[in-house]
Write an enzyme that holds these catalytic residues in place. Sequence first.
Site, PDB file in Angstrom:
ATOM      1  N   ASP A  44       0.812  -1.216   0.000  1.00 47.14           N
ATOM      2  CA  ASP A  44       0.000   0.000   0.000  1.00 47.14           C
ATOM      3  C   ASP A  44       0.844   1.264   0.000  1.00 47.14           C
ATOM      4  OD1 ASP A  44      -2.714  -0.258   0.329  1.00 47.14           O
ATOM      5  OD2 ASP A  44      -2.692   0.511   2.378  1.00 47.14           O
ATOM      6  N   LYS A  70      -0.317   5.131  -4.701  1.00 45.36           N
ATOM      7  CA  LYS A  70      -0.160   6.317  -5.545  1.00 45.36           C
ATOM      8  C   LYS A  70       1.271   6.819  -5.580  1.00 45.36           C
ATOM      9  CE  LYS A  70      -4.786   7.703  -4.342  1.00 45.36           C
ATOM     10  NZ  LYS A  70      -5.463   8.275  -3.218  1.00 45.36           N
ATOM     11  N   MET A 186     -10.019   9.798   6.530  1.00 43.24           N
ATOM     12  CA  MET A 186     -10.312  10.294   5.167  1.00 43.24           C
ATOM     13  C   MET A 186     -11.240  11.511   5.193  1.00 43.24           C
ATOM     14  SD  MET A 186     -10.761   6.628   3.239  1.00 43.24           S
ATOM     15  CE  MET A 186     -11.352   5.676   4.623  1.00 43.24           C
TER      16      MET A 186
HETATM   17  N1  SAH Z   1      -6.311   0.785   7.331  1.00 48.14           N
HETATM   18  C1  SAH Z   1      -5.823   2.116   7.632  1.00 48.14           C
HETATM   19  C2  SAH Z   1      -6.768   3.173   7.130  1.00 48.14           C
HETATM   20  C3  SAH Z   1      -6.857   3.263   5.616  1.00 48.14           C
HETATM   21  S1  SAH Z   1      -7.960   4.486   5.053  1.00 48.14           S
HETATM   22  C4  SAH Z   1      -5.584   2.223   9.143  1.00 48.14           C
HETATM   23  O1  SAH Z   1      -6.009   1.342   9.886  1.00 48.14           O
HETATM   24  O2  SAH Z   1      -4.978   3.198   9.567  1.00 48.14           O
HETATM   25  C5  SAH Z   1      -6.870   5.820   4.737  1.00 48.14           C
HETATM   26  C6  SAH Z   1      -6.983   6.887   5.796  1.00 48.14           C
HETATM   27  O3  SAH Z   1      -6.347   6.464   6.984  1.00 48.14           O
HETATM   28  C7  SAH Z   1      -6.319   8.207   5.452  1.00 48.14           C
HETATM   29  O4  SAH Z   1      -7.125   9.021   4.649  1.00 48.14           O
HETATM   30  C8  SAH Z   1      -6.145   8.810   6.828  1.00 48.14           C
HETATM   31  O5  SAH Z   1      -7.351   9.328   7.327  1.00 48.14           O
HETATM   32  C9  SAH Z   1      -5.814   7.580   7.646  1.00 48.14           C
HETATM   33  N2  SAH Z   1      -4.364   7.389   7.791  1.00 48.14           N
HETATM   34  C10 SAH Z   1      -3.641   6.377   7.337  1.00 48.14           C
HETATM   35  N3  SAH Z   1      -2.348   6.491   7.714  1.00 48.14           N
HETATM   36  C11 SAH Z   1      -2.280   7.622   8.451  1.00 48.14           C
HETATM   37  C12 SAH Z   1      -1.257   8.281   9.175  1.00 48.14           C
HETATM   38  N4  SAH Z   1      -0.004   7.802   9.232  1.00 48.14           N
HETATM   39  N5  SAH Z   1      -1.570   9.422   9.841  1.00 48.14           N
HETATM   40  C13 SAH Z   1      -2.813   9.918   9.847  1.00 48.14           C
HETATM   41  N6  SAH Z   1      -3.823   9.327   9.184  1.00 48.14           N
HETATM   42  C14 SAH Z   1      -3.563   8.194   8.507  1.00 48.14           C
END
Ligand code: SAH
Length: 268
Positions: A44, A70, A186
Amino acid sequence: MSGPPRRPVRPPSCALVGAGPGDPELLTLKALRLARRATVLLVDDLVSDAVLAAVLRGRTKPPRVVHVGKRGGCRSTPQAFIERLMVKETLAGERVVRLKGGDPFIFGRGGEEAQALRAQGIEVEVVNGITSGLAAATALGVPWTHRQHAQGVMLVTGHAQDGAAGPDWAVLGAAAAQGLTLVIYMGMARLAAVQQGLSTAMRATTPAAVVQHAGLPQERRLLTTLGRLAVDARAAGLGSPAIVVIGDVLQGVAAAHQTGAVGTLFAA
Ligand code: SAH
């Protein structure tokens, strides 16, 4: 006619592995073990370089690494393509590991991937990771549940599936006002709408925070109020990936940073 006992044939299997928020020390031992024995690693864009380096370190025969995010300014890989690739490589006998940011089953479409694999008779092993919403709590130094302030937590996405209506923020706000911490994933692209909807049910002075890149060296944090959320986040130049938090548990952060931190970015 009886030959030697047959070994039971194991169904093909594929692992959905949580990579956590970015610090390799927050990977579980199981995540590291499975990722290190993968022959095909689908990664990812939310998986940090440090985590990937930890997984690949010392491997004499490195896996085939496919970036399905991306990175490099490319468009995000279509979900159907990712699912087809996982199925194809697993059925071809590869040890496929899908390394996902945070926890595989908190947003991020891990559920859809598991369904697609199971539909092809593939067993799915899911390994938890620390979700970014929790990493954001740690970054702010407050628990999402503190019995003086919150009896629970809501994890909500600010992004609706294409064509679907998003969450009803006024309804969620009314529930959160009863003593729940709101943790929004998000949400950055729709922050003004989120603020507006929640404000119909919650005080404008309710503490709010944004944590961008939680758990990573470039982490940035903003402490503000619901009434100023969108304007302050924009002024601070905060964007995705970020977690937005709203709730009275954040009063503790405000108290700990009495230097006028409200509305400003603050350092550790
Ligand atoms: N499975 C992931 C979430 C994926 S959805 C998890 O459990 O964290 C993607 C969203 O996760 C992003 O838009 C953001 O809101 C959040 N996100 C993922 N990594 C992040 C990080 N290091 N810091 C802050 N938000 C994060």
